[in-house]
Design a protein around this motif. Structure first.
Motif, PDB file in Angstrom:
ATOM      1  N   ALA A  61      72.418  54.795 107.201  1.00 23.93           N
ATOM      2  CA  ALA A  61      72.232  53.736 106.196  1.00 23.93           C
ATOM      3  C   ALA A  61      72.393  52.350 106.823  1.00 23.93           C
ATOM      4  CB  ALA A  61      73.218  53.920 105.044  1.00 23.93           C
ATOM      5  N   GLU A  62      73.384  52.210 107.705  1.00 24.59           N
ATOM      6  CA  GLU A  62      73.565  50.932 108.388  1.00 24.59           C
ATOM      7  C   GLU A  62      72.370  50.629 109.282  1.00 24.59           C
ATOM      8  OE1 GLU A  62      77.199  50.713 110.516  1.00 24.59           O
ATOM      9  OE2 GLU A  62      78.469  51.180 108.776  1.00 24.59           O
ATOM     10  N   ALA A  63      71.891  51.642 110.001  1.00 24.00           N
ATOM     11  CA  ALA A  63      70.748  51.442 110.886  1.00 24.00           C
ATOM     12  C   ALA A  63      69.508  51.052 110.087  1.00 24.00           C
ATOM     13  CB  ALA A  63      70.488  52.712 111.696  1.00 24.00           C
ATOM     14  N   ALA A  64      69.292  51.710 108.939  1.00 26.23           N
ATOM     15  CA  ALA A  64      68.125  51.396 108.111  1.00 26.23           C
ATOM     16  C   ALA A  64      68.216  49.986 107.550  1.00 26.23           C
ATOM     17  CB  ALA A  64      68.010  52.414 106.978  1.00 26.23           C
ATOM     18  N   ARG A  65      69.413  49.572 107.165  1.00 30.67           N
ATOM     19  CA  ARG A  65      69.590  48.203 106.673  1.00 30.67           C
ATOM     20  C   ARG A  65      69.242  47.192 107.758  1.00 30.67           C
ATOM     21  NH1 ARG A  65      75.598  46.420 106.239  1.00 30.67           N
ATOM     22  NH2 ARG A  65      75.219  46.657 108.477  1.00 30.67           N
ATOM     23  N   ASP A  66      69.672  47.443 108.978  1.00 36.30           N
ATOM     24  CA  ASP A  66      69.375  46.511 110.069  1.00 36.30           C
ATOM     25  C   ASP A  66      67.874  46.461 110.356  1.00 36.30           C
ATOM     26  OD1 ASP A  66      72.083  46.089 110.218  1.00 36.30           O
ATOM     27  OD2 ASP A  66      72.398  47.405 111.946  1.00 36.30           O
ATOM     28  N   ILE A  67      67.212  47.610 110.239  1.00 36.00           N
ATOM     29  CA  ILE A  67      65.764  47.638 110.437  1.00 36.00           C
ATOM     30  C   ILE A  67      65.070  46.805 109.363  1.00 36.00           C
ATOM     31  CG2 ILE A  67      63.726  49.147 110.329  1.00 36.00           C
ATOM     32  CD1 ILE A  67      65.523  51.336 111.597  1.00 36.00           C
ATOM     33  N   ALA A  68      65.534  46.929 108.112  1.00 40.56           N
ATOM     34  CA  ALA A  68      64.928  46.183 107.008  1.00 40.56           C
ATOM     35  C   ALA A  68      65.081  44.677 107.193  1.00 40.56           C
ATOM     36  CB  ALA A  68      65.557  46.615 105.683  1.00 40.56           C
ATOM     37  N   MET A  69      66.155  44.260 107.853  1.00 41.74           N
ATOM     38  CA  MET A  69      66.362  42.827 108.074  1.00 41.74           C
ATOM     39  C   MET A  69      65.340  42.264 109.058  1.00 41.74           C
ATOM     40  SD  MET A  69      70.534  42.764 108.241  1.00 41.74           S
ATOM     41  CE  MET A  69      70.611  41.021 108.667  1.00 41.74           C
ATOM     42  N   ALA A  70      64.799  43.133 109.914  1.00 39.68           N
ATOM     43  CA  ALA A  70      63.835  42.672 110.908  1.00 39.68           C
ATOM     44  C   ALA A  70      62.399  43.018 110.540  1.00 39.68           C
ATOM     45  CB  ALA A  70      64.170  43.282 112.276  1.00 39.68           C
ATOM     46  N   TYR A  71      62.230  43.994 109.636  1.00 39.23           N
ATOM     47  CA  TYR A  71      60.886  44.435 109.262  1.00 39.23           C
ATOM     48  C   TYR A  71      60.716  44.179 107.766  1.00 39.23           C
ATOM     49  CZ  TYR A  71      56.892  47.575 108.561  1.00 39.23           C
ATOM     50  OH  TYR A  71      55.662  48.094 108.238  1.00 39.23           O
ATOM     51  N   PHE A  72      59.972  43.140 107.429  1.00 39.93           N
ATOM     52  CA  PHE A  72      59.924  42.688 106.042  1.00 39.93           C
ATOM     53  C   PHE A  72      59.111  43.606 105.137  1.00 39.93           C
ATOM     54  CE2 PHE A  72      60.663  38.740 108.505  1.00 39.93           C
ATOM     55  CZ  PHE A  72      61.918  38.444 107.998  1.00 39.93           C
ATOM     56  N   GLY A  73      58.335  44.523 105.718  1.00 40.90           N
ATOM     57  CA  GLY A  73      57.613  45.472 104.887  1.00 40.90           C
ATOM     58  C   GLY A  73      58.525  46.484 104.223  1.00 40.90           C
ATOM     59  N   LEU A  74      59.740  46.662 104.756  1.00 37.10           N
ATOM     60  CA  LEU A  74      60.709  47.611 104.201  1.00 37.10           C
ATOM     61  C   LEU A  74      61.541  46.887 103.150  1.00 37.10           C
ATOM     62  CD1 LEU A  74      61.647  50.571 104.551  1.00 37.10           C
ATOM     63  CD2 LEU A  74      63.356  49.731 106.178  1.00 37.10           C
ATOM     64  N   ARG A  75      61.217  47.105 101.879  1.00 30.82           N
ATOM     65  CA  ARG A  75      61.801  46.310 100.800  1.00 30.82           C
ATOM     66  C   ARG A  75      63.138  46.834 100.303  1.00 30.82           C
ATOM     67  NH1 ARG A  75      57.181  45.969  96.406  1.00 30.82           N
ATOM     68  NH2 ARG A  75      58.930  45.025  95.265  1.00 30.82           N
ATOM     69  N   PHE A  76      63.349  48.149 100.340  1.00 30.20           N
ATOM     70  CA  PHE A  76      64.573  48.724  99.784  1.00 30.20           C
ATOM     71  C   PHE A  76      65.150  49.756 100.742  1.00 30.20           C
ATOM     72  CE2 PHE A  76      62.014  47.573  96.044  1.00 30.20           C
ATOM     73  CZ  PHE A  76      62.906  46.770  95.356  1.00 30.20           C
ATOM     74  N   VAL A  77      66.482  49.745 100.866  1.00 24.99           N
ATOM     75  CA  VAL A  77      67.215  50.783 101.592  1.00 24.99           C
ATOM     76  C   VAL A  77      68.145  51.444 100.584  1.00 24.99           C
ATOM     77  CG1 VAL A  77      68.808  51.313 103.469  1.00 24.99           C
ATOM     78  CG2 VAL A  77      67.079  49.514 103.760  1.00 24.99           C
ATOM     79  N   LEU A  78      68.013  52.750 100.418  1.00 28.15           N
ATOM     80  CA  LEU A  78      68.776  53.508  99.440  1.00 28.15           C
ATOM     81  C   LEU A  78      69.470  54.661 100.150  1.00 28.15           C
ATOM     82  CD1 LEU A  78      65.496  53.214  98.350  1.00 28.15           C
ATOM     83  CD2 LEU A  78      66.772  53.207  96.211  1.00 28.15           C
ATOM     84  N   ALA A  79      70.673  55.009  99.696  1.00 25.19           N
ATOM     85  CA  ALA A  79      71.410  56.045 100.418  1.00 25.19           C
ATOM     86  C   ALA A  79      72.323  56.833  99.493  1.00 25.19           C
ATOM     87  CB  ALA A  79      72.227  55.429 101.550  1.00 25.19           C
ATOM     88  N   PHE A  80      72.520  58.112  99.847  1.00 23.46           N
ATOM     89  CA  PHE A  80      73.512  58.971  99.215  1.00 23.46           C
ATOM     90  C   PHE A  80      74.804  58.914 100.031  1.00 23.46           C
ATOM     91  CE2 PHE A  80      69.422  60.957  98.134  1.00 23.46           C
ATOM     92  CZ  PHE A  80      69.552  61.126  96.760  1.00 23.46           C
ATOM     93  N   GLY A  81      75.908  59.267  99.373  1.00 17.33           N
ATOM     94  CA  GLY A  81      77.155  59.446 100.093  1.00 17.33           C
ATOM     95  C   GLY A  81      78.166  58.355  99.870  1.00 17.33           C
ATOM     96  N   PRO A  82      79.418  58.620 100.246  1.00 15.10           N
ATOM     97  CA  PRO A  82      80.472  57.610 100.153  1.00 15.10           C
ATOM     98  C   PRO A  82      80.366  56.587 101.279  1.00 15.10           C
ATOM     99  CG  PRO A  82      81.350  59.596 101.143  1.00 15.10           C
ATOM    100  CD  PRO A  82      79.928  59.905 100.762  1.00 15.10           C
ATOM    101  N   GLY A  83      80.954  55.432 101.066  1.00 12.58           N
ATOM    102  CA  GLY A  83      80.967  54.416 102.112  1.00 12.58           C
ATOM    103  C   GLY A  83      79.637  53.760 102.325  1.00 12.58           C
TER     104      GLY A  83
END
Length: 431
Positions: A144-166
């Motif tokens: 989830a952290e890695a996907a969030r960082d990717i979204a910050m650099a790739y503007f085509g990725l609009r949403f990062v969603l995740a299951f789990g605690p933390g």
């Protein structure tokens, strides 16, 4: 349901529905037949590596979860038919997510859960994903952290969603969707006439897009995204079931990740079509596997072919009624230590086709090369003079996805890029 009936149902669904929402309709048909039947079973001890509790889901229990997720995905206001990356380990969440995305009119794009950040970024770009569904933790990984960082650099990725605690900041928590009745809230807003209320997907297959799933084809050159329509997934599943013949009282326990053609067809899709339970092991754990196999209920074990020698040396309990071994091309079929259970060999020709065959000689893999179609006309393969393997038929319908628009439609036949070495009408190697 008998294996023959399951095959005919999957084949019939492919013919009736074409490429429109076939997987969701299979789920709904199974729900109508046996609502209380066990459908999804999580791996024992998965709390240690995912932070998520182990749950056994009946079809009745899974339906509202699919509906809530579908309503939430529809509420994101993404373009219908857009790709949403799914980067989850084997478990109930990946199955619920695939069904919910299809019901919401979106296309799942499968990315292996253990993919590193750099390759994940390339996969997101290759699939043109506008959102990604992942998990907070998978062992030592923090996808989830890695996907969030990717979204910050790739503007085509609009949403990062995740299951789990933390769940980290900037990531939408999907567990809240499962426990809160978001569908009722969104439907109330729609009934009130709110301008920002999304058009909710209808339960019962209201999807009217070219539904299907995108997977990643690896090999030489750039990463390629492959779209397979829903009808082709159903046909590939029917071909597998025509050989595997899963019995009504069996469950499928898979050690193969459900993130590509082989993993999805031999695991959750086969279970759904045959109306049997599916148990996925997200990370290999010997004691967890032994505990699962110790149950008395008959089980069909699906495993990667490299585990064959270990399985032959193990003392498998009597409840293991058969073994499905998944071979990934390129590969060479050598003589093996004979297993003491019936074996179905499955050859994955990348994301282009999946070939299943019963093992006649316990110590030898034998995939016949014949001009006649296999699986009641679902899949046909042939080799040219150089041995290059061509596939055609409903189970081999695919098209490429890329930024230039890719192939506009699925061609009737396709080269797999693999070459078969043949002897006495059998494949002895694929390179």
């Amino acid at each position: 349901m008998s294996a023959v009936a399951a095959q005919e149902e999957a084949r019939g669904a492919a013919e009736r529905e074409g490429a429109r929402g076939g997987l969701s309709r299979l789920f709904e048909a199974a729900l109508a037949r046996q609502p209380g039947a066990l459908a999804l079973l999580d791996q024992e001890g998965r709390e240690a590596w995912s932070g998520r509790p182990r749950i056994a889901w009946s079809l009745r229990a899974a339906e509202p979860m699919v509906a809530r997720l579908a309503a939430f995905f529809a509420g994101l206001d993404l373009p219908r038919g857009a790709c949403v990356a799914v980067m989850l380990p084997g478990g109930a969440e990946i199955c619920l997510t695939i069904l919910a995305l299809e019901r919401a009119g979106l296309v799942p794009a499968m990315i292996p859960a253990a993919t590193g950040p750099a390759e994940t970024a390339r996969a997101v770009e290759a699939t043109q994903a506008v959102a990604i569904v992942t998990q907070a933790m998978i062992g030592d990984l923090r996808p989830a952290e890695a996907a969030r960082d990717i979204a910050m650099a790739y503007f085509g990725l609009r949403f990062v969603l995740a299951f789990g605690p933390g769940i980290p900041d900037g990531v939408i928590e999907l567990d809240r969707v499962l426990v809160a009745d978001d569908q009722a809230r969104l439907r109330a807003r729609a009934e009130e006439g709110a301008e920002d209320a999304p058009a909710l997907p209808e339960s019962g297959g209201g999807v009217e897009i070219d539904s299907g799933i995108v997977t990643l084809a690896r090999g030489e050159g750039p990463l390629r995204a492959v779209f397979r329509p829903g009808a082709s997934w159903l046909a590939a599943t029917a071909h597998f079931l025509s050989v595997a013949r899963i019995a009504p009282d069996e469950r499928i326990l898979s050690l193969v990740a459900p993130d590509d053609l082989a993993g999805l067809v031999t695991g959750p899709f086969a279970a759904l079509a045959a109306s049997v339970a599916y148990e996925a092991h997200g990370l290999f754990d010997g004691p967890a596997l032994a505990a699962s196999l110790a149950r008395e209920r008959p089980v069909r074990l699906v495993a990667p072919a490299f585990l064959e020698e270990r399985l032959a040396a193990a003392r498998l309990p009597s409840c293991v009624t058969g073994i499905v071994l998944v071979h990934q091309a390129p590969t060479r079929f050598k003589r093996r230590v004979a297993l003491d259970r019936p074996v179905i060999d499955v050859l994955s020709l990348g994301e282009w086709a999946l070939l299943a065959a019963s093992r006649i000689d316990p110590s030898r893999v034998s995939f016949p090369l014949e001009p006649a179609p296999t699986g009641a006309g679902l899949l046909s393969l042939r080799c040219d003079e150089a041995g290059r393997i061509m596939v055609e038929g409903p189970a081999a319908r695919t098209r490429l996805v890329d930024r230039a628009g890719g192939e506009p439609r699925c061609p009737p036949s396709r080269s797999t890029g693999y070459v078969a070495e043949r002897f006495a009408g059998l494949m002895i190697a694929v390179s």
